[in-house]
Design an enzyme around this catalytic site. Structure first.
Site, PDB file in Angstrom:
ATOM      1  N   ASP A 206     -12.804  -8.988   1.873  1.00 17.77           N
ATOM      2  CA  ASP A 206     -11.792  -9.927   2.374  1.00 17.77           C
ATOM      3  C   ASP A 206     -10.656 -10.167   1.381  1.00 17.77           C
ATOM      4  O   ASP A 206     -10.786  -9.917   0.189  1.00 17.77           O
ATOM      5  CB  ASP A 206     -12.456 -11.288   2.664  1.00 17.77           C
ATOM      6  CG  ASP A 206     -13.333 -11.250   3.907  1.00 17.77           C
ATOM      7  OD1 ASP A 206     -13.580 -10.150   4.432  1.00 17.77           O
ATOM      8  OD2 ASP A 206     -13.769 -12.336   4.339  1.00 17.77           O
ATOM      9  N   ASP A 207      -9.577 -10.724   1.925  1.00 23.19           N
ATOM     10  CA  ASP A 207      -8.454 -11.311   1.168  1.00 23.19           C
ATOM     11  C   ASP A 207      -7.486 -10.300   0.538  1.00 23.19           C
ATOM     12  O   ASP A 207      -6.596 -10.690  -0.203  1.00 23.19           O
ATOM     13  CB  ASP A 207      -8.939 -12.296   0.088  1.00 23.19           C
ATOM     14  CG  ASP A 207      -9.682 -13.480   0.673  1.00 23.19           C
ATOM     15  OD1 ASP A 207      -9.834 -13.537   1.919  1.00 23.19           O
ATOM     16  OD2 ASP A 207     -10.133 -14.346  -0.102  1.00 23.19           O
TER      17      ASP A 207
ATOM     18  N   HIS B 296      -4.414 -17.739   5.138  1.00 20.19           N
ATOM     19  CA  HIS B 296      -5.780 -18.118   4.771  1.00 20.19           C
ATOM     20  C   HIS B 296      -5.983 -19.637   4.794  1.00 20.19           C
ATOM     21  O   HIS B 296      -6.524 -20.236   3.858  1.00 20.19           O
ATOM     22  CB  HIS B 296      -6.097 -17.570   3.368  1.00 20.19           C
ATOM     23  CG  HIS B 296      -7.554 -17.331   3.142  1.00 20.19           C
ATOM     24  ND1 HIS B 296      -8.393 -18.285   2.603  1.00 20.19           N
ATOM     25  CD2 HIS B 296      -8.334 -16.257   3.366  1.00 20.19           C
ATOM     26  CE1 HIS B 296      -9.623 -17.786   2.503  1.00 20.19           C
ATOM     27  NE2 HIS B 296      -9.609 -16.557   2.964  1.00 20.19           N
TER      28      HIS B 296
ATOM     29  N   HIS C  85     -15.213  -9.560  -1.750  1.00 16.35           N
ATOM     30  CA  HIS C  85     -13.757  -9.772  -1.805  1.00 16.35           C
ATOM     31  C   HIS C  85     -13.100  -8.747  -2.727  1.00 16.35           C
ATOM     32  O   HIS C  85     -13.528  -8.592  -3.875  1.00 16.35           O
ATOM     33  CB  HIS C  85     -13.434 -11.184  -2.305  1.00 16.35           C
ATOM     34  CG  HIS C  85     -13.811 -12.259  -1.330  1.00 16.35           C
ATOM     35  ND1 HIS C  85     -15.113 -12.679  -1.166  1.00 16.35           N
ATOM     36  CD2 HIS C  85     -13.063 -12.971  -0.447  1.00 16.35           C
ATOM     37  CE1 HIS C  85     -15.146 -13.617  -0.218  1.00 16.35           C
ATOM     38  NE2 HIS C  85     -13.918 -13.812   0.240  1.00 16.35           N
TER      39      HIS C  85
END
Ligand SMILES: [Zn+2]
Length: 306
Positions: free
Chosen positions: A116-117, A171, A260
């Protein structure tokens, strides 16, 4: 007394040839002057023609350049600078649903790694290199504003065959429900603009399901992808060994692992990843993307229905 000698035309020609041959032989037999230059200078002079020879044949370089171009065209054909038209869709029974992991009864053990991210400077490419080394395909959930910063990194993810999901633009954890549309749609638009990818996978930031984002995603037939094993790499206080333990302790076949590659310094994730992959392989797991995982459950369901 004068001796008069006269020559006919043929005789003149013969004489000229003899004279020319004589002067050539004299030239060859004449002692050569001792070299006036030091040996190193003479060596340079000997090497000079080779350099000149190279410069006199630019066509060789042109041919080589053309071959490199043809080779590059052949491997990038149809990719349009890192774009790859594809759709990551969920099977019908998963559309608009929230999924923690796949329910699989088959003998084959499978696991889906998710990141993620990103996309993110440095760490995304390090993650990609590790995945390539171990021949693992994973799923990346992108943040729109990070994708805007690093589109060239995003293209590498897609070209290397990984699946893509939407992880909102900013986010946010709490937001006005009316902002949910923009968070998800702007990100979907940019994903398509940058990579030609369409996705029906959505991951809510922080796994929050009650702020309007998941509701909008479900309404749009996205599959809301949660996870079954949280590495807790988002917490910088988590050590590499704890991350590894968090992942391996909580996983069974059909599991989805939360990691992540962006949103901060992820060197510990990069450090943990090869260990996690190697241990799963030791335990007999195969790595699949999230869409593949969902399709496996769907296939089992169809077989049972028959
Ligand atoms: Zn996130």
């Amino acid at each position: 007394m004068t001796i008069r000698v006269s020559f006919s035309g043929v005789q003149k020609t013969c004489l000229a040839l003899v004279a020319a041959a004589g002067s050539f032989i004299a030239g060859v037999l004449m002692p050569v002057d001792p070299p006036s230059e030091p040996a190193s200078v003479r060596l340079t002079n000997i090497l000079k023609p080779a350099v000149k020879l190279d410069l006199e044949f630019p066509s060789v370089k042109a041919i080589a350049d053309q071959r490199v171009e043809q080779w590059w065209d052949s491997i990038t054909q149809g990719q349009d600078e890192g774009k790859k038209k594809q759709v990551f869709s969920s099977p019908a029974s998963f559309q608009g649903k929230i999924v923690q992991q796949a329910e699989l009864a088959g003998q084959e053990k499978v696991i889906a790694l998710t990141f993620d991210d990103g996309p993110w400077i440095d760490t995304t490419e390090k993650v990609l290199n590790i995945l390539k080394q171990y021949q693992v395909k994973a799923t990346f959930f992108w943040i729109g504003k990070h994708l805007k910063l690093y589109p060239h990194i995003a293209k590498k993810v897609v070209v290397q065959g990984h699946a893509i999901g939407n992880h909102t633009w900013n986010h946010p954890y709490s937001l006005n429900p009316s902002e949910a549309t923009k968070e998800i749609e702007d990100t979907a638009t940019l994903i398509y603009q940058v990579t030609d990818v369409k996705t029906s996978l959505f991951r809510p930031p922080g796994g929050v399901l009650n702020n309007g984002l998941a509701a909008y995603a479900q309404q749009q037939k996205y599959t809301v992808m949660m996870w079954s094993a949280d590495s807790r790499d988002w917490n910088t206080g988590t050590s590499t060994s704890t991350m590894i333990d968090n992942v391996l302790r909580n996983t069974r076949s059909g599991g989805i692992v939360l990691l992540h590659d962006g949103g901060g310094n992820r060197w510990q994730t990069v450090e943990a990843l090869p260990v996690i992959i190697a241990e799963f392989k030791n335990r007999g797991y195969k790595f699949v993307t999230v869409p593949e995982l969902l399709q496996m459950e769907e296939n089992e369901r169809k077989i049972r229905a028959k």
